[in-house]
Design a protein around this motif. Structure first.
Motif, PDB file in Angstrom:
ATOM      1  N   PHE A  56       0.838  -1.203   0.000  1.00  0.00           N
ATOM      2  CA  PHE A  56       0.000   0.000   0.000  1.00  0.00           C
ATOM      3  C   PHE A  56       0.875   1.256   0.000  1.00  0.00           C
ATOM      4  CE2 PHE A  56      -1.882   3.312   2.796  1.00  0.00           C
ATOM      5  CZ  PHE A  56      -2.913   3.726   1.965  1.00  0.00           C
ATOM      6  N   ALA A  57       1.902   1.262   0.854  1.00  0.00           N
ATOM      7  CA  ALA A  57       2.801   2.420   0.940  1.00  0.00           C
ATOM      8  C   ALA A  57       3.570   2.606  -0.364  1.00  0.00           C
ATOM      9  CB  ALA A  57       3.776   2.249   2.115  1.00  0.00           C
ATOM     10  N   LYS A  58       4.025   1.503  -0.970  1.00  0.00           N
ATOM     11  CA  LYS A  58       4.765   1.586  -2.238  1.00  0.00           C
ATOM     12  C   LYS A  58       3.887   2.144  -3.355  1.00  0.00           C
ATOM     13  CE  LYS A  58       7.091  -2.217  -3.228  1.00  0.00           C
ATOM     14  NZ  LYS A  58       7.425  -3.663  -3.243  1.00  0.00           N
ATOM     15  N   GLU A  59       2.652   1.647  -3.433  1.00  0.00           N
ATOM     16  CA  GLU A  59       1.734   2.111  -4.484  1.00  0.00           C
ATOM     17  C   GLU A  59       1.401   3.587  -4.314  1.00  0.00           C
ATOM     18  OE1 GLU A  59      -1.707  -0.435  -4.528  1.00  0.00           O
ATOM     19  OE2 GLU A  59      -0.494  -2.229  -4.878  1.00  0.00           O
ATOM     20  N   ASN A 184       0.823  -6.804   4.179  1.00  0.00           N
ATOM     21  CA  ASN A 184       0.743  -7.095   2.743  1.00  0.00           C
ATOM     22  C   ASN A 184      -0.296  -8.174   2.456  1.00  0.00           C
ATOM     23  OD1 ASN A 184       2.541  -5.230   1.694  1.00  0.00           O
ATOM     24  ND2 ASN A 184       4.304  -6.539   2.039  1.00  0.00           N
ATOM     25  N   LYS A 185      -0.345  -9.193   3.309  1.00  0.00           N
ATOM     26  CA  LYS A 185      -1.319 -10.270   3.134  1.00  0.00           C
ATOM     27  C   LYS A 185      -2.738  -9.705   3.239  1.00  0.00           C
ATOM     28  CE  LYS A 185      -2.385 -14.897   4.877  1.00  0.00           C
ATOM     29  NZ  LYS A 185      -2.043 -15.915   5.882  1.00  0.00           N
ATOM     30  N   ARG A 186      -2.959  -8.870   4.247  1.00  0.00           N
ATOM     31  CA  ARG A 186      -4.289  -8.277   4.439  1.00  0.00           C
ATOM     32  C   ARG A 186      -4.627  -7.312   3.312  1.00  0.00           C
ATOM     33  NH1 ARG A 186      -6.256  -4.755   9.621  1.00  0.00           N
ATOM     34  NH2 ARG A 186      -4.855  -3.264   8.673  1.00  0.00           N
ATOM     35  N   TYR A 187      -3.619  -6.548   2.853  1.00  0.00           N
ATOM     36  CA  TYR A 187      -3.850  -5.577   1.774  1.00  0.00           C
ATOM     37  C   TYR A 187      -4.209  -6.281   0.471  1.00  0.00           C
ATOM     38  CZ  TYR A 187      -3.012  -1.764  -1.508  1.00  0.00           C
ATOM     39  OH  TYR A 187      -3.150  -0.827  -2.499  1.00  0.00           O
ATOM     40  N   LYS A 188      -3.474  -7.368   0.149  1.00  0.00           N
ATOM     41  CA  LYS A 188      -3.764  -8.126  -1.076  1.00  0.00           C
ATOM     42  C   LYS A 188      -5.155  -8.742  -1.012  1.00  0.00           C
ATOM     43  CE  LYS A 188       1.019  -9.182  -2.207  1.00  0.00           C
ATOM     44  NZ  LYS A 188       2.106 -10.140  -2.075  1.00  0.00           N
ATOM     45  N   ARG A 189      -5.521  -9.241   0.161  1.00  0.00           N
ATOM     46  CA  ARG A 189      -6.846  -9.829   0.338  1.00  0.00           C
ATOM     47  C   ARG A 189      -7.921  -8.753   0.146  1.00  0.00           C
ATOM     48  NH1 ARG A 189      -5.961 -12.551   5.046  1.00  0.00           N
ATOM     49  NH2 ARG A 189      -6.663 -10.810   6.287  1.00  0.00           N
ATOM     50  N   SER A 191      -7.578  -5.954  -1.606  1.00  0.00           N
ATOM     51  CA  SER A 191      -7.570  -5.542  -3.022  1.00  0.00           C
ATOM     52  C   SER A 191      -8.312  -6.555  -3.877  1.00  0.00           C
ATOM     53  CB  SER A 191      -6.130  -5.409  -3.530  1.00  0.00           C
ATOM     54  OG  SER A 191      -5.459  -4.389  -2.837  1.00  0.00           O
ATOM     55  N   ALA A 192      -8.123  -7.835  -3.586  1.00  0.00           N
ATOM     56  CA  ALA A 192      -8.799  -8.892  -4.341  1.00  0.00           C
ATOM     57  C   ALA A 192     -10.307  -8.811  -4.138  1.00  0.00           C
ATOM     58  CB  ALA A 192      -8.279 -10.259  -3.906  1.00  0.00           C
ATOM     59  N   THR A 193     -10.726  -8.519  -2.911  1.00  0.00           N
ATOM     60  CA  THR A 193     -12.157  -8.375  -2.616  1.00  0.00           C
ATOM     61  C   THR A 193     -12.740  -7.179  -3.351  1.00  0.00           C
ATOM     62  OG1 THR A 193     -11.776  -9.314  -0.420  1.00  0.00           O
ATOM     63  CG2 THR A 193     -13.843  -8.136  -0.747  1.00  0.00           C
ATOM     64  N   ALA A 194     -11.989  -6.070  -3.377  1.00  0.00           N
ATOM     65  CA  ALA A 194     -12.446  -4.860  -4.079  1.00  0.00           C
ATOM     66  C   ALA A 194     -12.570  -5.114  -5.574  1.00  0.00           C
ATOM     67  CB  ALA A 194     -11.486  -3.698  -3.810  1.00  0.00           C
ATOM     68  N   ASP A 195     -11.590  -5.841  -6.154  1.00  0.00           N
ATOM     69  CA  ASP A 195     -11.628  -6.177  -7.583  1.00  0.00           C
ATOM     70  C   ASP A 195     -12.819  -7.066  -7.905  1.00  0.00           C
ATOM     71  OD1 ASP A 195      -9.380  -4.703  -8.023  1.00  0.00           O
ATOM     72  OD2 ASP A 195      -7.997  -6.407  -7.971  1.00  0.00           O
ATOM     73  N   LYS A 196     -13.115  -8.006  -7.009  1.00  0.00           N
ATOM     74  CA  LYS A 196     -14.232  -8.922  -7.220  1.00  0.00           C
ATOM     75  C   LYS A 196     -15.544  -8.146  -7.218  1.00  0.00           C
ATOM     76  CE  LYS A 196     -16.186 -13.243  -5.486  1.00  0.00           C
ATOM     77  NZ  LYS A 196     -16.167 -14.238  -4.407  1.00  0.00           N
ATOM     78  N   LYS A 197     -15.672  -7.198  -6.315  1.00  0.00           N
ATOM     79  CA  LYS A 197     -16.896  -6.376  -6.245  1.00  0.00           C
ATOM     80  C   LYS A 197     -17.064  -5.546  -7.508  1.00  0.00           C
ATOM     81  CE  LYS A 197     -17.370  -6.045  -1.237  1.00  0.00           C
ATOM     82  NZ  LYS A 197     -17.271  -5.188  -0.048  1.00  0.00           N
ATOM     83  N   LYS A 198     -15.932  -5.041  -8.052  1.00  0.00           N
ATOM     84  CA  LYS A 198     -15.998  -4.266  -9.301  1.00  0.00           C
ATOM     85  C   LYS A 198     -16.483  -5.137 -10.450  1.00  0.00           C
ATOM     86  CE  LYS A 198     -12.349  -0.918  -8.372  1.00  0.00           C
ATOM     87  NZ  LYS A 198     -10.974  -0.521  -8.685  1.00  0.00           N
ATOM     88  N   ASP A 199     -15.973  -6.366 -10.496  1.00  0.00           N
ATOM     89  CA  ASP A 199     -16.350  -7.299 -11.587  1.00  0.00           C
ATOM     90  C   ASP A 199     -17.831  -7.665 -11.506  1.00  0.00           C
ATOM     91  OD1 ASP A 199     -13.765  -7.252 -12.446  1.00  0.00           O
ATOM     92  OD2 ASP A 199     -13.177  -9.120 -11.445  1.00  0.00           O
ATOM     93  N   GLU A 200     -18.368  -7.725 -10.281  1.00  0.00           N
ATOM     94  CA  GLU A 200     -19.761  -8.118 -10.108  1.00  0.00           C
ATOM     95  C   GLU A 200     -20.724  -7.015 -10.506  1.00  0.00           C
ATOM     96  OE1 GLU A 200     -19.899  -9.234  -6.036  1.00  0.00           O
ATOM     97  OE2 GLU A 200     -19.021 -11.211  -6.361  1.00  0.00           O
TER      98      GLU A 200
END
Length: 201
Positions: A56-59, A184-189, A191-200
């Motif tokens: 998150f900080a890097k991005e 990082n594990k929590r952030y990736k999880r 981000s994946a949830t946010a991407d899934k919601k966008k796709d839906e």
């Protein structure tokens, strides 16, 4: 430029962390034996490592770097245009290129307005970037605080401190990599949830 942004963010984040969590300087420092005798469990996090390894900080640092570069390019371009217009005005003035004094004064007034607009634009862009940096630091602090609260339910440390707020601590108290991995594990999880919601949608 990226280095400058990260250094500035580190300094601001360290100051915020120190204000929130650092021990008082006039408190009696405890050595390892005293801490063990008191039953204290202490750990620290290196914030500079957090800033360079937490995704998150890097991005966000890259985003801020890009915005800063765009702002600088915009100001440079407009500054060059103003300089060219000012040079043209000076040249025409020296060569009697204006048909009247009023015409010369009109061009000069337009140049002054252009200069004022450029100064206002610079102030606005700087304020926007500072606001973005502040929002980022607040989000980072919030994310870290929330994660440490969950993390510490199992670890049960009495204190988790920012290493920059202390003069020395043994490496055995360093939980930085553990915290970075968890964040990082929590952030990736997330981000994946946010991407899934966008796709839906």
């Amino acid at each position: 430029m990226k280095k400058n942004i990260i250094i500035a963010l580190l300094a601001a984040f360290a100051m915020a962390s120190c204000n929130n969590q650092s021990p008082k300087l006039d408190a009696q420092p405890a050595n390892d034996d005293n801490a063990q005798a008191a039953g204290l469990r202490i750990a620290y996090v290196e914030v500079d490592s957090l800033m360079t390894q937490f995704e998150f900080a890097k991005e966000k640092s890259k985003e801020l770097e890009k915005k800063s570069l765009n702002a600088r390019n915009t100001l440079t371009q407009k500054g060059n245009q103003l300089q060219a217009a000012a040079n043209n005005f000076q040249q025409k003035l020296q060569n009697n290129g204006f048909t009247s004094r009023e015409q010369a004064e009109g061009v000069q007034a337009a140049l002054q307005r252009q200069q004022n607009d450029l100064a206002a634009l610079q102030a606005r862009l700087e304020n926007e970037l500072a606001s973005e940096q502040q929002k980022f630091l607040e989000a980072l602090q919030d994310s870290l605080n929330n994660y440490l609260e969950v993390y510490n339910k199992d670890k049960k440390y009495d204190m988790i401190i920012n290493k920059s707020a202390i003069l020395y601590a043994g490496k055995k108290y360093d939980i930085t990599q553990d915290v970075i991995n968890g964040l990082n594990k929590r952030y990736k999880r997330g981000s994946a949830t946010a991407d899934k919601k966008k796709d839906e949608k």
